[in-house]
Motif scaffolding. Structure first.
Motif: not given
Length: 77
Positions: A27-29, A15-16, A11-13, A32
């Protein structure tokens, strides 16, 4: 790209946290978008193959119902 020991997606957390632990200033965002842009600019893979690589679900229920290919025939175009 980042396999999980339990076979689940990060999840984002998570990966962060991984990026912080590895001291990678990112940052993950952005991943993609970066992959989509790179694939469009640097490869000849169809959009469908890129989306499948990102493991995104086809948005249209009708399209998804007929999308039974593993895209192996178009991956090498």
């Amino acid at each position: 790209m980042f396999p999980s020991p339990r076979g689940k997606r990060f999840n984002d957390m998570a990966l962060s946290g991984l990026l912080r632990a590895l001291e990678i200033p990112a940052v993950p965002r952005g991943f993609r978008s970066t992959l989509c842009n790179w694939a469009a600019d640097e490869t000849n893979h169809p959009r469908e193959v890129v989306e499948a690589a990102l493991a995104h679900v086809v948005q249209s229920k009708v399209e998804a119902a007929y999308a039974r290919s593993d895209l192996s025939s178009v991956a090498g175009r």
